[in-house]
Enzyme design. Sequence first.
Site, short mmCIF file in Angstrom:
data_model
loop_
_atom_site.label_atom_id
_atom_site.label_comp_id
_atom_site.label_asym_id
_atom_site.label_seq_id
_atom_site.Cartn_x
_atom_site.Cartn_y
_atom_site.Cartn_z
N TYR A 144 0.85 -1.19 0.00
CA TYR A 144 0.00 0.00 0.00
C TYR A 144 0.88 1.24 0.00
O TYR A 144 1.88 1.30 0.73
CB TYR A 144 -0.89 0.01 1.24
CG TYR A 144 -1.77 1.24 1.38
CD1 TYR A 144 -2.83 1.45 0.51
CD2 TYR A 144 -1.53 2.18 2.37
CE1 TYR A 144 -3.64 2.58 0.63
CE2 TYR A 144 -2.33 3.31 2.51
CZ TYR A 144 -3.39 3.51 1.64
OH TYR A 144 -4.19 4.62 1.77
N ASP A 239 9.35 2.84 -0.09
CA ASP A 239 8.30 3.49 0.70
C ASP A 239 8.51 3.12 2.17
O ASP A 239 8.17 2.02 2.60
CB ASP A 239 6.92 3.07 0.20
CG ASP A 239 5.79 3.81 0.93
OD1 ASP A 239 6.07 4.50 1.93
OD2 ASP A 239 4.62 3.67 0.49
N LYS A 267 4.13 9.12 8.96
CA LYS A 267 3.98 8.51 10.28
C LYS A 267 5.01 9.00 11.32
O LYS A 267 4.90 10.12 11.77
CB LYS A 267 3.92 6.98 10.13
CG LYS A 267 2.72 6.62 9.22
CD LYS A 267 2.30 5.19 9.17
CE LYS A 267 0.98 5.10 8.41
NZ LYS A 267 0.98 4.33 7.21
C1 LIG Z 1 0.34 4.86 5.78
C2 LIG Z 1 1.09 4.61 4.53
C3 LIG Z 1 0.99 5.44 3.41
C4 LIG Z 1 0.00 6.57 3.33
O1 LIG Z 1 0.23 7.54 4.30
P1 LIG Z 1 -0.98 8.52 4.70
O2 LIG Z 1 -0.33 9.47 5.64
O3 LIG Z 1 -2.03 7.67 5.31
O4 LIG Z 1 -1.43 9.18 3.46
C5 LIG Z 1 1.81 5.20 2.33
N1 LIG Z 1 2.67 4.18 2.33
C6 LIG Z 1 2.80 3.35 3.38
C7 LIG Z 1 3.79 2.25 3.34
C8 LIG Z 1 1.99 3.52 4.50
O5 LIG Z 1 2.08 2.66 5.51
#
Ligand SMILES: *Cc1c(COP(=O)(O)O)cnc(C)c1O
Length: 430
Positions: A144, A239, A267
């Site tokens: 994701y 990511d 995060k």
């Molecule tokens: C949470 C997450 C996102 C998206 O971040 P948001 O702040 O919710 O837009 C993208 N990539 C990874 C791996 C994530 O865990």
Amino acid sequence: MKTDKSRELMEKAGAVTPGGVHSPVRAFKSVGGVPRFIDRGDGAWLIDVDGNRYLDFCCSWGPLILGHGDPDVVAAVKQQIDRGMTFGASTEHEYNLASFIVDHVDAVESIRFVSSGTEAVMSAIRVARGFTGRDLILKFEGCYHGHSDHLLVSAGSGLVTFGQPSSAGVPKTITSQTAVLPLDDEEALEEFFRRHGDRLAAVIIEGIPANNGLLIQRHEYIRLLRALTEKHGALLILDEVITGFRVGMGGAASYYGIHPDLVTYGKIIGGGMPVGAFGGRADIMNKLSPLGPVYQAGTLSGNPVAMVAGLATLQKLSDGRLHAQLEERNRAFVASMISRLTNKTVMIAGVASIFWVVFQRELPRAASAIDTDGISHYNRMHESILNNGVYLPPSGYEVCFLSAAHTDEMLQQAADLLVSVISEEAHVWA
Ligand SMILES: *Cc1c(COP(=O)(O)O)cnc(C)c1O
């Protein structure tokens, strides 16, 4: 357990907000039960509007590695709020957090802040396309990367698929430039690069995939991906929105011993405030406006309150002591549960301070290896665990996080509860 106030708020919220929530998983649709409205957080605890207390293994989906209300983070935020919350002009705090990250992460020579992980990924992909002059991107099934249009793509039945939107409202013309491959499959990867490698702008992969279960990858696989992207002139975007500063200071890049071209964050680097960032090689990042032709901007980007919260968090992690302690605690916690789970139809995966409960005999490394029946068993036990005061993420595909505020004693009690509920459920499952 009394949940009257949460229930009432959920009903009222439903009248003014789709499904009553501002992010879908919060609606508890997979697990059932009343979604709790939270009144406050305190260390490792969540306290809901009915006054119930829960040991929090969701930790706001990852940001709260220090737990709720860490005194240093709170002090930094309060001090900044008194001086102003946003200026739309540069502050020293942006420089402080940027230089901290550049100093601590090998792959990041230059970084830009945004306001969410979604935005970070969306911008990283734009700069990757702008830099390479190519359009095609590759992602993996089970990873994701936020909800930008070109990444809301589902895997089809073939080994590689192009452009099947996974959400209504996403035009096929946008996702037609996104290829999807299964994880953990070297042959599929090599075949893909043979055919399409030379028109590929970038590959994006989660540091350690943790949004669709915890799919810990083999190091050889990630290293092959690095080698193939290099060979074909495609960029590797790691990511690290979850893994950044969760899996040690160097994130998944150090875990695998690779050097990505671009990295995305979110995060933890906001310390609980809304933040994202993307960074990497300076020659790529310098393609961004105002230096280069790739446009990217944000009204609240580099927000000073978020910057000081993030920096206060990262500073507490920087000597590696907390990461080591968290990893050891998680290891002991997971091992103690596994040793007591005599029914071998349930597994617990753990890495750094992340764990994931899965009802199947072997840990999956690819999305297709996840047993969907097993997920429904997690979902069935969620409510009884919640009613016993432990807050797990409300979906079997989501992982759990430990924070520095989770003590051995709390973990021991949680392990006792989890083992008893999981054993009961595993019995039904077997
Ligand atoms: C949470 C997450 C996102 C998206 O971040 P948001 O702040 O919710 O837009 C993208 N990539 C990874 C791996 C994530 O865990």
